[in-house]
Design a protein around this motif. Structure first.
Motif, PDB file in Angstrom:
ATOM      1  N   THR A 148      35.561 -17.558 -19.734  1.00 30.24           N
ATOM      2  CA  THR A 148      35.275 -16.514 -18.860  1.00 30.24           C
ATOM      3  C   THR A 148      35.899 -15.313 -19.545  1.00 30.24           C
ATOM      4  O   THR A 148      35.254 -14.049 -19.495  1.00 30.24           O
ATOM      5  CB  THR A 148      35.711 -16.748 -17.313  1.00 30.24           C
ATOM      6  OG1 THR A 148      35.118 -18.141 -17.116  1.00 30.24           O
ATOM      7  CG2 THR A 148      35.161 -15.655 -16.340  1.00 30.24           C
ATOM      8  N   ILE A 206      37.916 -13.076 -10.333  1.00 29.41           N
ATOM      9  CA  ILE A 206      37.044 -14.054 -10.444  1.00 29.41           C
ATOM     10  C   ILE A 206      37.619 -15.252  -9.908  1.00 29.41           C
ATOM     11  O   ILE A 206      36.803 -16.054  -9.140  1.00 29.41           O
ATOM     12  CB  ILE A 206      36.190 -14.024 -11.727  1.00 29.41           C
ATOM     13  CG1 ILE A 206      35.037 -15.085 -11.668  1.00 29.41           C
ATOM     14  CG2 ILE A 206      37.209 -14.613 -12.766  1.00 29.41           C
ATOM     15  CD1 ILE A 206      34.190 -15.076 -12.987  1.00 29.41           C
ATOM     16  N   ALA A 223      30.893 -14.895  -7.633  1.00 28.99           N
ATOM     17  CA  ALA A 223      31.962 -14.282  -7.857  1.00 28.99           C
ATOM     18  C   ALA A 223      31.925 -13.800  -9.342  1.00 28.99           C
ATOM     19  O   ALA A 223      32.595 -12.744  -9.784  1.00 28.99           O
ATOM     20  CB  ALA A 223      33.168 -15.641  -7.798  1.00 28.99           C
ATOM     21  N   TYR A 224      31.158 -14.489 -10.149  1.00 29.69           N
ATOM     22  CA  TYR A 224      30.887 -13.938 -11.525  1.00 29.69           C
ATOM     23  C   TYR A 224      30.367 -12.483 -11.510  1.00 29.69           C
ATOM     24  O   TYR A 224      30.474 -11.673 -12.227  1.00 29.69           O
ATOM     25  CB  TYR A 224      30.128 -14.966 -12.163  1.00 29.69           C
ATOM     26  CG  TYR A 224      29.869 -14.650 -13.934  1.00 29.69           C
ATOM     27  CD1 TYR A 224      31.041 -14.595 -14.685  1.00 29.69           C
ATOM     28  CD2 TYR A 224      28.553 -14.159 -14.145  1.00 29.69           C
ATOM     29  CE1 TYR A 224      30.506 -14.385 -16.202  1.00 29.69           C
ATOM     30  CE2 TYR A 224      28.230 -13.921 -15.541  1.00 29.69           C
ATOM     31  CZ  TYR A 224      29.541 -13.895 -16.289  1.00 29.69           C
ATOM     32  OH  TYR A 224      29.030 -13.457 -17.497  1.00 29.69           O
ATOM     33  N   THR A 252      32.567  -9.812 -10.687  1.00 23.70           N
ATOM     34  CA  THR A 252      33.368  -9.336 -11.623  1.00 23.70           C
ATOM     35  C   THR A 252      32.893  -8.894 -12.680  1.00 23.70           C
ATOM     36  O   THR A 252      33.198  -7.772 -13.283  1.00 23.70           O
ATOM     37  CB  THR A 252      34.270 -10.721 -12.090  1.00 23.70           C
ATOM     38  OG1 THR A 252      34.666 -11.293 -10.903  1.00 23.70           O
ATOM     39  CG2 THR A 252      35.435 -10.211 -12.890  1.00 23.70           C
TER      40      THR A 252
END
Length: 226
Positions: free
Chosen positions: A53, A76, A211-212, A215
């Motif tokens: 990530t 994240i 969440a991704y 961020t």
């Protein structure tokens, strides 16, 4: 007992004191750590996911932007674990509160914008007026671009709040329908229960994706200002 549809979104209290802070601090405790030289499979998988990530989000940044890598990875992980814990029965999801999401979005957005004005003030000001704009439209475009810049943290917070809240409400409604149909029609109950299971799987994916996305958008704002 008829429960209010929005009762699960009310911040819980313990002896009259707000318990939201304790709930916010709880997800980091579930992240396993290791003190040994050789890690087990869980720690190895966790480190691989974090590295993957971080590499994907930091690939477009320069040296100054990569100093935010620890903050973005922590962000994240926090949002993802909070969203996933909120899917458990009788739990509370802090990310359904617009105030909390604004408390995350505004400082990160403001930090990126201030960094842009400090390091690349000409490029930052150039975003307010596209090249080749006709002279009569200059004041209007400057106002529009200023509003679009100021609305970015609100868009971040509202997007996360709306997606998580909508999913929880839909699961609550379908779950209530399953209980109501269980005493009326068993085949219909099985069909609705299957839909509930599929929706739960979808909400797990949405919790991780949101969440991704949150961020990633902060990372893009940072990229535009570094």
């Amino acid at each position: 007992m008829n429960e209010n549809l929005f009762a699960s979104f009310i911040a819980p209290t313990i002896l009259g004191l707000p318990a939201a802070m304790l709930i916010i601090l709880f997800p980091p405790l579930l992240i396993p750590t290791s003190k040994y030289l050789i890690n087990n499979r869980l720690i190895t998988t966790q480190q691989w996911l974090i590295k993957l990530t971080s590499k994907q989000m930091m690939a477009m940044h320069n040296t100054k932007g990569r100093t935010w890598s620890l903050m973005l990875v922590s962000l994240i992980i926090f949002i993802a674990t909070t969203n996933l814990l909120g899917l458990l029965p009788h739990s509370f999801t802090p990310t359904t509160q617009l105030s909390m999401n604004l408390a995350m979005a505004i400082p990160l957005w403001a930090g990126a914008v201030i960094m842009g004005f400090r390091s690349k003030i000409k490029n930052a000001l150039a975003h307010f007026l596209p090249q080749g704009t006709p002279t009569p439209l200059i004041p209007m475009l400057v106002i529009i671009e200023t509003i679009s810049l100021l609305i970015q943290p609100m868009a971040l917070a509202v997007r996360l709040t709306a997606n998580i809240t909508a999913g929880h409400l839909l699961m609550h409604l379908i779950g209530s329908a399953t209980l109501a149909m269980s005493t009326i029609n068993l085949p219909s109950t099985l069909i609705i229960f299957t839909i509930l299971i599929l929706l739960t799987i979808l909400e797990i994916a949405v919790a991780l994706i949101q969440a991704y996305v949150f961020t990633l958008l902060v990372s893009l704002y940072l990229h535009d200002n570094t």
